[in-house]
Design a protein around this motif. Structure first.
Motif, PDB file in Angstrom:
ATOM      1  N   ASP A  16      -6.947  29.527   3.098  1.00 43.51           N
ATOM      2  CA  ASP A  16      -7.067  28.168   2.532  1.00 43.51           C
ATOM      3  C   ASP A  16      -5.860  27.249   2.745  1.00 43.51           C
ATOM      4  O   ASP A  16      -5.440  26.557   1.798  1.00 43.51           O
ATOM      5  CB  ASP A  16      -7.369  28.259   1.029  1.00 43.51           C
ATOM      6  CG  ASP A  16      -8.699  28.936   0.729  1.00 43.51           C
ATOM      7  OD1 ASP A  16      -9.321  29.451   1.663  1.00 43.51           O
ATOM      8  OD2 ASP A  16      -9.099  28.957  -0.449  1.00 43.51           O
ATOM      9  N   PHE A  21      -4.814  21.544  -0.759  1.00 45.56           N
ATOM     10  CA  PHE A  21      -3.907  22.484  -1.436  1.00 45.56           C
ATOM     11  C   PHE A  21      -2.442  22.219  -1.074  1.00 45.56           C
ATOM     12  O   PHE A  21      -1.557  22.955  -1.494  1.00 45.56           O
ATOM     13  CB  PHE A  21      -4.277  23.930  -1.110  1.00 45.56           C
ATOM     14  CG  PHE A  21      -5.627  24.344  -1.633  1.00 45.56           C
ATOM     15  CD1 PHE A  21      -5.935  24.215  -2.979  1.00 45.56           C
ATOM     16  CD2 PHE A  21      -6.591  24.861  -0.783  1.00 45.56           C
ATOM     17  CE1 PHE A  21      -7.177  24.578  -3.471  1.00 45.56           C
ATOM     18  CE2 PHE A  21      -7.842  25.237  -1.262  1.00 45.56           C
ATOM     19  CZ  PHE A  21      -8.143  25.092  -2.609  1.00 45.56           C
ATOM     20  N   LEU A  27      -5.567  19.161  -5.120  1.00 41.67           N
ATOM     21  CA  LEU A  27      -5.209  20.326  -5.950  1.00 41.67           C
ATOM     22  C   LEU A  27      -3.991  20.990  -5.307  1.00 41.67           C
ATOM     23  O   LEU A  27      -4.021  22.135  -4.864  1.00 41.67           O
ATOM     24  CB  LEU A  27      -6.413  21.276  -6.026  1.00 41.67           C
ATOM     25  CG  LEU A  27      -6.330  22.527  -6.888  1.00 41.67           C
ATOM     26  CD1 LEU A  27      -5.782  22.220  -8.277  1.00 41.67           C
ATOM     27  CD2 LEU A  27      -7.711  23.162  -7.019  1.00 41.67           C
ATOM     28  N   ASP A  58     -11.898  26.773   1.812  1.00 40.59           N
ATOM     29  CA  ASP A  58     -12.749  26.408   0.698  1.00 40.59           C
ATOM     30  C   ASP A  58     -13.650  25.307   1.231  1.00 40.59           C
ATOM     31  O   ASP A  58     -13.157  24.358   1.874  1.00 40.59           O
ATOM     32  CB  ASP A  58     -11.846  25.836  -0.414  1.00 40.59           C
ATOM     33  CG  ASP A  58     -11.911  26.605  -1.706  1.00 40.59           C
ATOM     34  OD1 ASP A  58     -12.527  27.676  -1.753  1.00 40.59           O
ATOM     35  OD2 ASP A  58     -11.328  26.100  -2.683  1.00 40.59           O
ATOM     36  N   HIS A  66     -17.826  24.746  -9.842  1.00 43.54           N
ATOM     37  CA  HIS A  66     -16.401  24.993  -9.640  1.00 43.54           C
ATOM     38  C   HIS A  66     -15.574  23.787 -10.120  1.00 43.54           C
ATOM     39  O   HIS A  66     -14.398  23.923 -10.422  1.00 43.54           O
ATOM     40  CB  HIS A  66     -16.200  25.221  -8.143  1.00 43.54           C
ATOM     41  CG  HIS A  66     -14.854  25.707  -7.727  1.00 43.54           C
ATOM     42  ND1 HIS A  66     -14.266  26.849  -8.242  1.00 43.54           N
ATOM     43  CD2 HIS A  66     -13.973  25.204  -6.815  1.00 43.54           C
ATOM     44  CE1 HIS A  66     -13.081  27.023  -7.654  1.00 43.54           C
ATOM     45  NE2 HIS A  66     -12.871  26.041  -6.808  1.00 43.54           N
ATOM     46  N   TRP A  74     -11.646  22.974 -12.141  1.00 43.46           N
ATOM     47  CA  TRP A  74     -10.799  22.272 -11.161  1.00 43.46           C
ATOM     48  C   TRP A  74     -11.252  20.847 -10.879  1.00 43.46           C
ATOM     49  O   TRP A  74     -12.444  20.559 -10.904  1.00 43.46           O
ATOM     50  CB  TRP A  74     -10.800  23.067  -9.839  1.00 43.46           C
ATOM     51  CG  TRP A  74     -10.408  24.484 -10.020  1.00 43.46           C
ATOM     52  CD1 TRP A  74     -11.244  25.559 -10.017  1.00 43.46           C
ATOM     53  CD2 TRP A  74      -9.099  24.995 -10.283  1.00 43.46           C
ATOM     54  NE1 TRP A  74     -10.533  26.708 -10.237  1.00 43.46           N
ATOM     55  CE2 TRP A  74      -9.212  26.384 -10.407  1.00 43.46           C
ATOM     56  CE3 TRP A  74      -7.844  24.404 -10.410  1.00 43.46           C
ATOM     57  CZ2 TRP A  74      -8.110  27.211 -10.657  1.00 43.46           C
ATOM     58  CZ3 TRP A  74      -6.745  25.215 -10.663  1.00 43.46           C
ATOM     59  CH2 TRP A  74      -6.892  26.597 -10.778  1.00 43.46           C
ATOM     60  N   HIS A  77     -12.120  19.223  -4.988  1.00 41.08           N
ATOM     61  CA  HIS A  77     -11.214  19.506  -3.861  1.00 41.08           C
ATOM     62  C   HIS A  77     -12.016  20.178  -2.759  1.00 41.08           C
ATOM     63  O   HIS A  77     -13.057  20.794  -3.027  1.00 41.08           O
ATOM     64  CB  HIS A  77     -10.062  20.439  -4.307  1.00 41.08           C
ATOM     65  CG  HIS A  77     -10.551  21.755  -4.811  1.00 41.08           C
ATOM     66  ND1 HIS A  77     -10.958  21.957  -6.108  1.00 41.08           N
ATOM     67  CD2 HIS A  77     -10.757  22.946  -4.186  1.00 41.08           C
ATOM     68  CE1 HIS A  77     -11.369  23.197  -6.263  1.00 41.08           C
ATOM     69  NE2 HIS A  77     -11.269  23.823  -5.106  1.00 41.08           N
ATOM     70  N   TYR A 111     -13.469  32.531  -5.021  1.00 39.16           N
ATOM     71  CA  TYR A 111     -12.039  32.528  -4.686  1.00 39.16           C
ATOM     72  C   TYR A 111     -11.724  33.474  -3.514  1.00 39.16           C
ATOM     73  O   TYR A 111     -10.775  33.260  -2.780  1.00 39.16           O
ATOM     74  CB  TYR A 111     -11.213  32.969  -5.902  1.00 39.16           C
ATOM     75  CG  TYR A 111     -11.257  32.014  -7.069  1.00 39.16           C
ATOM     76  CD1 TYR A 111     -10.737  30.721  -6.951  1.00 39.16           C
ATOM     77  CD2 TYR A 111     -11.792  32.395  -8.294  1.00 39.16           C
ATOM     78  CE1 TYR A 111     -10.769  29.837  -8.014  1.00 39.16           C
ATOM     79  CE2 TYR A 111     -11.825  31.520  -9.371  1.00 39.16           C
ATOM     80  CZ  TYR A 111     -11.314  30.247  -9.224  1.00 39.16           C
ATOM     81  OH  TYR A 111     -11.344  29.371 -10.276  1.00 39.16           O
ATOM     82  N   LEU A 141      -2.734  30.091   0.662  1.00 43.00           N
ATOM     83  CA  LEU A 141      -2.765  29.438  -0.651  1.00 43.00           C
ATOM     84  C   LEU A 141      -4.052  29.798  -1.400  1.00 43.00           C
ATOM     85  O   LEU A 141      -5.083  29.933  -0.764  1.00 43.00           O
ATOM     86  CB  LEU A 141      -2.688  27.923  -0.446  1.00 43.00           C
ATOM     87  CG  LEU A 141      -1.486  27.439   0.407  1.00 43.00           C
ATOM     88  CD1 LEU A 141      -1.637  25.954   0.732  1.00 43.00           C
ATOM     89  CD2 LEU A 141      -0.175  27.710  -0.302  1.00 43.00           C
ATOM     90  N   ALA A 142      -4.066  29.905  -2.657  1.00 43.23           N
ATOM     91  CA  ALA A 142      -2.879  29.946  -3.495  1.00 43.23           C
ATOM     92  C   ALA A 142      -2.670  31.382  -3.969  1.00 43.23           C
ATOM     93  O   ALA A 142      -3.630  32.102  -4.214  1.00 43.23           O
ATOM     94  CB  ALA A 142      -3.095  29.035  -4.715  1.00 43.23           C
ATOM     95  N   TYR A 145      -4.726  32.527  -6.984  1.00 39.40           N
ATOM     96  CA  TYR A 145      -6.193  32.430  -6.969  1.00 39.40           C
ATOM     97  C   TYR A 145      -6.770  33.098  -5.733  1.00 39.40           C
ATOM     98  O   TYR A 145      -7.130  34.268  -5.751  1.00 39.40           O
ATOM     99  CB  TYR A 145      -6.650  30.965  -7.140  1.00 39.40           C
ATOM    100  CG  TYR A 145      -6.368  30.526  -8.551  1.00 39.40           C
ATOM    101  CD1 TYR A 145      -7.243  30.865  -9.582  1.00 39.40           C
ATOM    102  CD2 TYR A 145      -5.179  29.883  -8.878  1.00 39.40           C
ATOM    103  CE1 TYR A 145      -6.960  30.544 -10.906  1.00 39.40           C
ATOM    104  CE2 TYR A 145      -4.884  29.550 -10.195  1.00 39.40           C
ATOM    105  CZ  TYR A 145      -5.777  29.889 -11.193  1.00 39.40           C
ATOM    106  OH  TYR A 145      -5.484  29.598 -12.490  1.00 39.40           O
ATOM    107  N   CYS A 146      -6.873  32.342  -4.639  1.00 40.87           N
ATOM    108  CA  CYS A 146      -7.620  32.870  -3.499  1.00 40.87           C
ATOM    109  C   CYS A 146      -6.893  34.003  -2.781  1.00 40.87           C
ATOM    110  O   CYS A 146      -7.527  34.943  -2.309  1.00 40.87           O
ATOM    111  CB  CYS A 146      -7.991  31.744  -2.559  1.00 40.87           C
ATOM    112  SG  CYS A 146      -9.225  30.665  -3.323  1.00 40.87           S
TER     113      CYS A 146
HETATM  114  C1  VGL Z   1      -8.022  27.888  -4.983  1.00 41.88           C
HETATM  115  C2  VGL Z   1      -7.964  27.022  -7.098  1.00 41.88           C
HETATM  116  C3  VGL Z   1      -9.231  26.535  -6.949  1.00 41.88           C
HETATM  117  C4  VGL Z   1      -7.325  28.633  -3.890  1.00 41.88           C
HETATM  118  C5  VGL Z   1      -9.294  27.413  -4.811  1.00 41.88           C
HETATM  119  O1  VGL Z   1      -7.607  28.405  -2.703  1.00 41.88           O
HETATM  120  O2  VGL Z   1      -6.473  29.464  -4.231  1.00 41.88           O
HETATM  121  N1  VGL Z   1      -7.364  27.700  -6.123  1.00 41.88           N
HETATM  122  N2  VGL Z   1      -9.881  26.737  -5.817  1.00 41.88           N
END
Ligand code: VGL
Length: 198
Positions: A16, A21, A27, A58, A66, A74, A77, A111, A141-142, A145-146
């Motif tokens: 991602d 991001f 985001l 994403d 989401h 969130w 994004h 994620y 990233l991040a 999360y992902c």
């Molecule tokens: C992500 C928060 C929301 C990521 C995706 O790519 O880590 N974080 N959606």
């Protein structure tokens, strides 16, 4: 520890690295674009060795659970086809890199890359299996999360995982989330590396 990349078993997984991001995005991970030049070096290394490279994105519909407006966590994004959903312009993805997309189902957060499919609709795990891949080098990233979800799923599926410690960045909704994610990945069996070691 020095990691010897074996193109028959190892793959690079870039999670991602999209405009939304990065600083200026919807985001943004603080300093998220810092990972780009480092990932470019890993890309170069894997490319030289002819080892597979995956890049996830994403790829959400405009209406999805989401997003906050529809009950999620969130702000909007990475809406499919928008500039925010595009890879960071300085990410030097090789033409052979396999793009995998996730989050298209409006009912799911998605994620993890293990919820992603390639352009032919093949699941990530199937694509890895066909390539005989056994170990994943994961950055992007991040962290909290992902990256974390992908790493934990990969370990659960029986892959070895090496996290690219110098090429990840956290959202840190709560201070320390990134550090806790690193601990969690390590406790689950991931190892960690940096550019100097590959
Ligand atoms: C992500 C928060 C929301 C990521 C995706 O790519 O880590 N974080 N959606």
């Amino acid at each position: 520890m020095r990691e010897i990349i074996d193109p028959a078993f190892d793959a690079l997984v870039i999670v991602d690295v999209q405009n939304d991001f990065c600083p200026g995005g919807a985001l943004a991970v603080p300093g998220g674009d810092r990972v780009v030049p480092v990932l470019n070096r890993y890309i170069q290394r894997f490319r030289e060795l002819k080892a597979p490279i995956y890049a996830s994105r994403d790829w959400h519909p405009p209406v999805t659970k989401h997003f906050q407006t529809y009950g999620g966590a969130w702000p909007p994004h990475c809406v499919e086809g928008t500039k925010g959903a595009a890879f960071h312009p300085a990410l030097a993805l090789s033409p052979e890199a396999i793009v995998i997309s996730k989050g298209m189902d409006p009912e799911q957060d998605a994620y993890s890359c293990f919820q992603a499919q390639d352009a032919e609709g093949r699941d990530f795990a199937v694509s890895l299996g066909e390539g005989g891949i056994q170990r994943l080098f994961v950055g992007g990233l991040a962290t909290d999360y992902c990256v974390k979800s992908t790493v934990l799923d990969a370990l659960h599926e029986g892959f070895q995982v090496v996290v690219l410690q110098d090429a990840i960045g956290a959202v840190d909704v709560q201070p320390g989330d990134g550090e806790r994610a690193i601990e969690e990945m390590g406790a689950a069996g991931a190892s960690f590396t940096t550019l100097e070691e590959v």
